[in-house]
Design an enzyme around this catalytic site. Structure first.
Site, mmCIF file in Angstrom:
data_model
loop_
_atom_site.group_PDB
_atom_site.id
_atom_site.type_symbol
_atom_site.label_atom_id
_atom_site.label_comp_id
_atom_site.label_asym_id
_atom_site.label_seq_id
_atom_site.Cartn_x
_atom_site.Cartn_y
_atom_site.Cartn_z
ATOM 1 N N ALA A 29 0.832 -1.205 0.000
ATOM 2 C CA ALA A 29 0.000 0.000 0.000
ATOM 3 C C ALA A 29 0.868 1.256 0.000
ATOM 4 O O ALA A 29 0.523 2.256 -0.642
ATOM 5 C CB ALA A 29 -0.940 -0.009 1.202
ATOM 6 N N GLY A 32 2.015 1.568 -3.470
ATOM 7 C CA GLY A 32 0.822 1.789 -4.290
ATOM 8 C C GLY A 32 0.288 3.201 -4.155
ATOM 9 O O GLY A 32 -0.165 3.805 -5.141
ATOM 10 N N ASP A 33 0.336 3.750 -2.963
ATOM 11 C CA ASP A 33 -0.082 5.129 -2.727
ATOM 12 C C ASP A 33 0.765 6.083 -3.563
ATOM 13 O O ASP A 33 0.246 7.007 -4.199
ATOM 14 C CB ASP A 33 0.038 5.464 -1.236
ATOM 15 C CG ASP A 33 -0.250 6.919 -0.948
ATOM 16 O OD1 ASP A 33 -1.403 7.348 -1.157
ATOM 17 O OD2 ASP A 33 0.673 7.636 -0.522
ATOM 18 N N SER A 34 2.062 5.840 -3.597
ATOM 19 C CA SER A 34 2.973 6.710 -4.347
ATOM 20 C C SER A 34 2.740 6.625 -5.845
ATOM 21 O O SER A 34 2.702 7.646 -6.538
ATOM 22 C CB SER A 34 4.432 6.346 -4.041
ATOM 23 O OG SER A 34 4.700 6.570 -2.688
#
Length: 142
Positions: A29, A32-34
């Site tokens: 995550a 994935g956020d980045s």
């Protein structure tokens, strides 16, 4: 042959990127956020053009909120493969010690699962699938 970012990182920095299956869902995550942030900001540059950064940031914040990500994953969940669904659920069910200010715990967990899925796809080099899911999620917001 087209080179992807993870391959470039491995070559330039002489590193081996860990197999995404060996990473915790919260680490997935995190990356994935980045990558989602980068995709959204690039999309806005192309669709909104050159404008003050604070205005671009206002547009971006709509897509980056946990509530929005929660809505997106609800829309795309039915078309996830078995492996994608497993990763999403691992991320959604991971014990996080933080929570979004303007989202419920359930929305925050779904958003974490969404980000874990994107991180997993990114690290696997499945950029086309990652982009397909992001676009489908964005289209569902209209």
């Amino acid at each position: 042959m087209e080179k992807n970012l993870t391959k470039s990182l491995e070559e330039v920095f002489k590193m081996n990127i860990a197999s995404p299956t060996q990473l915790s869902p919260l680490v997935l995550a995190y990356i994935g956020d980045s990558i989602y942030d980068l995709v959204i900001k690039t999309y806005l540059l192309e669709t909104k053009g050159n404008m003050p950064v604070n205005k671009l940031n206002q547009y971006a914040s709509h897509f980056l909120k946990a509530v929005t990500q929660s809505v997106m994953i609800e829309q795309i969940e039915p078309i996830l493969s078995k492996d994608e669904e497993t990763i999403y659920k691992r991320g959604r069910n991971a014990k996080s010690y933080t929570c979004a200010k303007n989202a419920s715990v359930a929305e925050y967990r779904k958003a974490t699962g969404f980000e874990a899925l994107l991180g997993w796809l990114y690290l696997k080099g499945e950029f086309d699938r990652m982009m397909e899911l992001i676009k489908m999620g964005m289209d569902s917001l209209k």
